[in-house]
Write a protein that holds these residues in place. Structure first.
Motif, PDB file in Angstrom:
ATOM      1  N   LEU A 377       0.832  -1.208   0.000  1.00  0.00           N
ATOM      2  CA  LEU A 377       0.000   0.000   0.000  1.00  0.00           C
ATOM      3  C   LEU A 377       0.864   1.254   0.000  1.00  0.00           C
ATOM      4  N   ARG A 378       1.953   1.240   0.793  1.00  0.00           N
ATOM      5  CA  ARG A 378       2.855   2.395   0.810  1.00  0.00           C
ATOM      6  C   ARG A 378       3.490   2.613  -0.562  1.00  0.00           C
ATOM      7  N   ALA A 379       3.823   1.512  -1.218  1.00  0.00           N
ATOM      8  CA  ALA A 379       4.449   1.614  -2.536  1.00  0.00           C
ATOM      9  C   ALA A 379       3.495   2.201  -3.560  1.00  0.00           C
ATOM     10  N   LEU A 380       2.202   1.935  -3.408  1.00  0.00           N
ATOM     11  CA  LEU A 380       1.219   2.443  -4.361  1.00  0.00           C
ATOM     12  C   LEU A 380       0.961   3.938  -4.179  1.00  0.00           C
ATOM     13  N   LEU A 381       1.223   4.462  -2.980  1.00  0.00           N
ATOM     14  CA  LEU A 381       0.975   5.873  -2.710  1.00  0.00           C
ATOM     15  C   LEU A 381       2.229   6.686  -3.023  1.00  0.00           C
ATOM     16  N   ASP A 382       2.182   7.445  -4.076  1.00  0.00           N
ATOM     17  CA  ASP A 382       3.283   8.318  -4.476  1.00  0.00           C
ATOM     18  C   ASP A 382       2.843   9.759  -4.267  1.00  0.00           C
ATOM     19  N   ARG A 383       3.384  10.395  -3.219  1.00  0.00           N
ATOM     20  CA  ARG A 383       2.941  11.744  -2.873  1.00  0.00           C
ATOM     21  C   ARG A 383       3.303  12.766  -3.941  1.00  0.00           C
ATOM     22  N   THR A 384       4.335  12.487  -4.738  1.00  0.00           N
ATOM     23  CA  THR A 384       4.716  13.453  -5.769  1.00  0.00           C
ATOM     24  C   THR A 384       3.608  13.623  -6.807  1.00  0.00           C
ATOM     25  N   LEU A 385       2.827  12.569  -7.029  1.00  0.00           N
ATOM     26  CA  LEU A 385       1.718  12.679  -7.970  1.00  0.00           C
ATOM     27  C   LEU A 385       0.648  13.645  -7.461  1.00  0.00           C
ATOM     28  N   LEU A 386       0.480  13.704  -6.150  1.00  0.00           N
ATOM     29  CA  LEU A 386      -0.520  14.597  -5.567  1.00  0.00           C
ATOM     30  C   LEU A 386      -0.089  16.060  -5.646  1.00  0.00           C
ATOM     31  N   ALA A 387       1.172  16.297  -6.016  1.00  0.00           N
ATOM     32  CA  ALA A 387       1.670  17.655  -6.213  1.00  0.00           C
ATOM     33  C   ALA A 387       1.801  18.000  -7.689  1.00  0.00           C
ATOM     34  N   SER A 388       1.321  17.100  -8.552  1.00  0.00           N
ATOM     35  CA  SER A 388       1.420  17.299  -9.995  1.00  0.00           C
ATOM     36  C   SER A 388       0.127  17.909 -10.529  1.00  0.00           C
ATOM     37  N   PRO A 389       0.165  19.134 -11.064  1.00  0.00           N
ATOM     38  CA  PRO A 389      -1.054  19.761 -11.600  1.00  0.00           C
ATOM     39  C   PRO A 389      -1.701  18.934 -12.702  1.00  0.00           C
ATOM     40  N   SER A 390      -0.898  18.340 -13.576  1.00  0.00           N
ATOM     41  CA  SER A 390      -1.467  17.558 -14.682  1.00  0.00           C
ATOM     42  C   SER A 390      -2.176  16.313 -14.164  1.00  0.00           C
ATOM     43  N   PHE A 391      -1.556  15.616 -13.207  1.00  0.00           N
ATOM     44  CA  PHE A 391      -2.198  14.408 -12.673  1.00  0.00           C
ATOM     45  C   PHE A 391      -3.442  14.748 -11.880  1.00  0.00           C
ATOM     46  N   LEU A 392      -3.399  15.826 -11.097  1.00  0.00           N
ATOM     47  CA  LEU A 392      -4.572  16.229 -10.325  1.00  0.00           C
ATOM     48  C   LEU A 392      -5.715  16.647 -11.250  1.00  0.00           C
ATOM     49  N   THR A 393      -5.386  17.229 -12.396  1.00  0.00           N
ATOM     50  CA  THR A 393      -6.421  17.565 -13.376  1.00  0.00           C
ATOM     51  C   THR A 393      -7.100  16.299 -13.879  1.00  0.00           C
ATOM     52  N   LEU A 394      -6.291  15.282 -14.208  1.00  0.00           N
ATOM     53  CA  LEU A 394      -6.843  14.009 -14.665  1.00  0.00           C
ATOM     54  C   LEU A 394      -7.678  13.348 -13.571  1.00  0.00           C
ATOM     55  N   ALA A 395      -7.188  13.411 -12.327  1.00  0.00           N
ATOM     56  CA  ALA A 395      -7.898  12.794 -11.204  1.00  0.00           C
ATOM     57  C   ALA A 395      -9.237  13.499 -10.955  1.00  0.00           C
ATOM     58  N   PHE A 396      -9.227  14.835 -11.007  1.00  0.00           N
ATOM     59  CA  PHE A 396     -10.461  15.597 -10.809  1.00  0.00           C
ATOM     60  C   PHE A 396     -11.455  15.313 -11.928  1.00  0.00           C
ATOM     61  N   SER A 397     -10.943  15.161 -13.147  1.00  0.00           N
ATOM     62  CA  SER A 397     -11.799  14.802 -14.277  1.00  0.00           C
ATOM     63  C   SER A 397     -12.483  13.458 -14.028  1.00  0.00           C
ATOM     64  N   GLY A 398     -11.732  12.496 -13.497  1.00  0.00           N
ATOM     65  CA  GLY A 398     -12.312  11.194 -13.186  1.00  0.00           C
ATOM     66  C   GLY A 398     -13.392  11.276 -12.129  1.00  0.00           C
ATOM     67  N   THR A 399     -13.200  12.162 -11.152  1.00  0.00           N
ATOM     68  CA  THR A 399     -14.217  12.358 -10.118  1.00  0.00           C
ATOM     69  C   THR A 399     -15.511  12.898 -10.716  1.00  0.00           C
ATOM     70  N   LEU A 400     -15.388  13.867 -11.606  1.00  0.00           N
ATOM     71  CA  LEU A 400     -16.566  14.434 -12.260  1.00  0.00           C
ATOM     72  C   LEU A 400     -17.272  13.394 -13.134  1.00  0.00           C
ATOM     73  N   THR A 401     -16.478  12.595 -13.859  1.00  0.00           N
ATOM     74  CA  THR A 401     -17.070  11.574 -14.728  1.00  0.00           C
ATOM     75  C   THR A 401     -17.883  10.572 -13.914  1.00  0.00           C
ATOM     76  N   LEU A 402     -17.297  10.087 -12.835  1.00  0.00           N
ATOM     77  CA  LEU A 402     -17.982   9.069 -12.026  1.00  0.00           C
ATOM     78  C   LEU A 402     -19.184   9.628 -11.283  1.00  0.00           C
ATOM     79  N   SER A 403     -19.214  10.944 -11.051  1.00  0.00           N
ATOM     80  CA  SER A 403     -20.384  11.517 -10.380  1.00  0.00           C
ATOM     81  C   SER A 403     -21.627  11.391 -11.261  1.00  0.00           C
ATOM     82  N   CYS A 404     -21.410  11.314 -12.584  1.00  0.00           N
ATOM     83  CA  CYS A 404     -22.541  11.176 -13.510  1.00  0.00           C
ATOM     84  C   CYS A 404     -22.688   9.747 -14.020  1.00  0.00           C
ATOM     85  N   PHE A 405     -21.644   8.961 -13.884  1.00  0.00           N
ATOM     86  CA  PHE A 405     -21.527   7.646 -14.513  1.00  0.00           C
ATOM     87  C   PHE A 405     -22.760   6.762 -14.284  1.00  0.00           C
ATOM     88  N   TYR A 406     -23.229   6.679 -13.042  1.00  0.00           N
ATOM     89  CA  TYR A 406     -24.304   5.740 -12.701  1.00  0.00           C
ATOM     90  C   TYR A 406     -25.698   6.344 -12.782  1.00  0.00           C
TER      91      TYR A 406
END
Length: 596
Positions: A377-406
């Motif tokens: 679990l520790r290996a899967l958590l990479d904190r540098t990704l949480l500081a990446s604007p591009s990755f956070l944009t993709l992650a936020f996009s996924g949150t919005l998609t799933l809010s409508c998905f079902y």
């Protein structure tokens, strides 16, 4: 003669190099994907698990939410929260299920998942109120489903490399088949149980426990005895050469000083077990070696374990954002030439190894199961990704998609109530069509995934935007054929999002961080899946109909596609900023060195 000895000495020197030995050990110890054989049984098993899990999640809410609203005398928001917790935990449990697969294997985790989910549905039969249902049906059922889904995807990547796209495409078609079949079957079952939701849950539990038999087919890939013996032999020869050449500049340093995690682990675990006789048997170290070979072949030891496309184009796809179109095509030709020569590359990770304080790899002799799980679990958590604007944009996009998905899966039938005279079967038909179209769209996505010259991100963004616009226009539909037409853009959007997510992650963060990115994305997606349906239901409770719900949820899905259009530019800006920071640090370090 001397010349001959010189060649022999040179050959031995290369053999003695720890990094050369490491490569040889990995080449021998890795279990290669068979790309066929029993792998097709694995595909069938994964197909059935996807069929059960997604078939239930996408279709039962349409029946159960109105029934719970009436039976427990609660609002639509309270009732829909049960389905949201189910779908949310389906994603939330993803990283934990990955860690469990790494420790116990895919088969054991999938079996446990089917039992847990079926148990959750079974005890929900006697739930006295909706709050108990949140735990039994939502949390327990969702966790079980997550433990069924993750192994079914991970094990495909272990059994297939060059044919992975085809194998994955067939397996995930189970999702579309499940949606098609259960959308029609559920109404029949609900009618025959006199529309009693408690009896309907018995049927749901029975369907879920049937996944146990599919999970039994998930036979793990294991190294053969001859592979283990060969690894033991290589290690013994290396140790013997070290003893015979203690003054060698190469061998004077331990393998731990090199980037040789596998060799370092083997040296530690076989210490004192080698035979003093050079020609002696290697049987004394085989048991010690077997454990390390097993570690080497754990799911999370492969960086491409969550990648759904064929590995033939993996390296090219991982650099698609750093190359122009001509370079992509040229690299693609080279990758396919290697595939024709049956060159199968394995991309290894050291995420199972612990980093010591001095920066070198440290392997503990004994680890508990708890330590193994926490380490994964520790290996899967990479904190540098949480500081990446591009990755956070993709992650936020996924949150919005799933809010409508079902939302359309659950509430499209409510919107069809405005058309008089429709039967329950006719109201379920659009969901069945979504399932069929989802199959075709996922096959097309597999084609895209294997062609790095095609931008997976662009295809995904356009598909999500159009799906969102289609969802937003649902309140304006007045004819039955309008709802049938809606299934086309929505199915394509859902399929592209599900099938291309790992491909987009690969292009964005690279192969080395793909597993980390995928695990974090599952968490963000879980948030969206949890909050989406209750928000839609709350809007219905407030306005009296689902029109506003479809306006807002459709808008959010369209937005999820729109915000990712500038993602390449954000990523480029981020990389340029990082390069400038590194260059500035190098200049400052050089200045300190000159002053010293």
């Amino acid at each position: 003669m001397a010349k001959s000895n010189g060649k022999t000495d040179a050959k031995q020197q290369v053999k003695q190099d720890p990094e050369t030995v490491e490569k040889e050990l990995e080449e021998v110890g890795i279990v290669r994907a068979p790309d066929g054989g029993y792998g097709w049984i694995i595909v069938i098993s994964s197909f059935l698990l996807n069929m059960i899990v997604d078939g239930v999640i996408f279709t039962v809410g349409k029946i159960l939410i109105p029934a719970w609203t009436k039976s427990f005398n609660v609002s639509s928001t309270s009732a829909s929260l049960t389905m949201s917790i189910l779908s949310g935990f389906y994603f939330f449990v993803g990283p934990f299920a990955s860690a469990l697969c790494n420790v116990f294997g895919c088969r054991a985790v999938a079996i446990a998942g089917s039992i847990i989910a079926a148990f959750g549905f079974l005890i929900s039969v006697h739930a006295p109120n909706i709050y108990v249902m949140y735990i039994s049906f939502g949390l327990i059922g969702g966790a079980g489903f997550g433990m069924m889904y993750l192994p079914a995807i991970v094990i495909i990547s272990q059994y297939f490399a060059t044919k992975r796209s085809l194998a994955t495409g067939i397996a995930v078609c189970g999702s579309g088949i499940g949606t098609t079949v259960f959308a029609l079957l559920n109404d029949v079952v609900f009618y025959h149980v006199n529309e009693e939701w408690s009896k309907f849950l018995l049927y749901t539990s029975a369907v879920t426990i049937s996944g146990l038999f599919a999970a039994l087919l998930l036979r793990p890939l294991r190294a053969s005895q001859s592979q283990i013996e060969k690894v033991a032999q290589i290690v013994e020869e290396y140790e013997v050469q070290k003893e015979k050449s203690p003054d060698s500049p190469v061998l004077s340093l331990s393998a731990h000083k090199y980037n040789t995690p596998f060799l370092s682990s083997l040296e530690l675990h076989t210490a004192g077990k080698q035979n003093n006789n050079i020609n002696g048997s290697v049987k004394s170290i085989i048991d010690a070696v077997a454990k390390d070979v097993e570690e080497l072949n754990r799911p999370l030891s492969r960086m491409d374990i969550f990648y759904s496309g064929s590995t033939t184009n993996l390296h090219v796809r991982s650099r698609a954002n750093t190359m122009n179109r001509e370079e992509v095509v040229e690299n693609l030709k080279h990758a396919r030439d290697l595939a024709k020569d049956n060159v199968q590359q394995v991309y290894l990770s050291t995420m199972n190894l612990q980093e010591a304080a001095d920066g070198h790899i440290a392997i503990t002799e004994k680890k508990s199961v708890k330590d193994d799980i926490l380490q994964a679990l520790r290996a899967l958590l990479d904190r540098t990704l949480l500081a990446s604007p591009s990755f956070l944009t993709l992650a936020f996009s996924g949150t919005l998609t799933l809010s409508c998905f079902y939302v359309p899966f659950i509430y499209l039938g409510n919107q069809m109530d405005k058309i008089e005279g429709l039967t329950a079967m006719e109201k379920s038909l659009p969901l069945s069509i979504i399932g069929v179209l989802n199959i075709l769209a996922r096959i097309a996505c597999g084609y895209i995934a294997d062609r790095p010259q095609v931008s997976a991100l662009l295809v995904n963004n356009i598909a999500l935007f159009l799906a969102g616009i289609a969802t937003l226009t649902v309140p304006f539909y007045t004819e039955y054929w309008h709802f049938i037409a809606f299934t086309i853009p929505f199915s394509v959007g859902v399929a592209c999002f599900a099938a291309l997510r790992s491909v987009i992650c690969l292009e964005l963060v690279g192969l080395e961080k793909l597993s980390n990115a995928f695990g974090i994305l599952l968490t963000f997606m879980g948030i969206g899946a949890t909050v989406g349906s209750p928000i839609a239901a709350a809007l219905k409770d407030y306005t009296g109909n689902f029109d506003t719900s479809f306006y807002i949820m459709g808008g959010l899905m369209a937005l999820s596609g729109l915000i990712c259009f500038p993602l390449p530019q954000i990523r480029q800006w981020e990389q340029n900023r990082s390069q400038k920071t590194d260059a500035k640090s190098d200049v400052e370090l050089q200045g300190l060195t000159d002053n010293a």
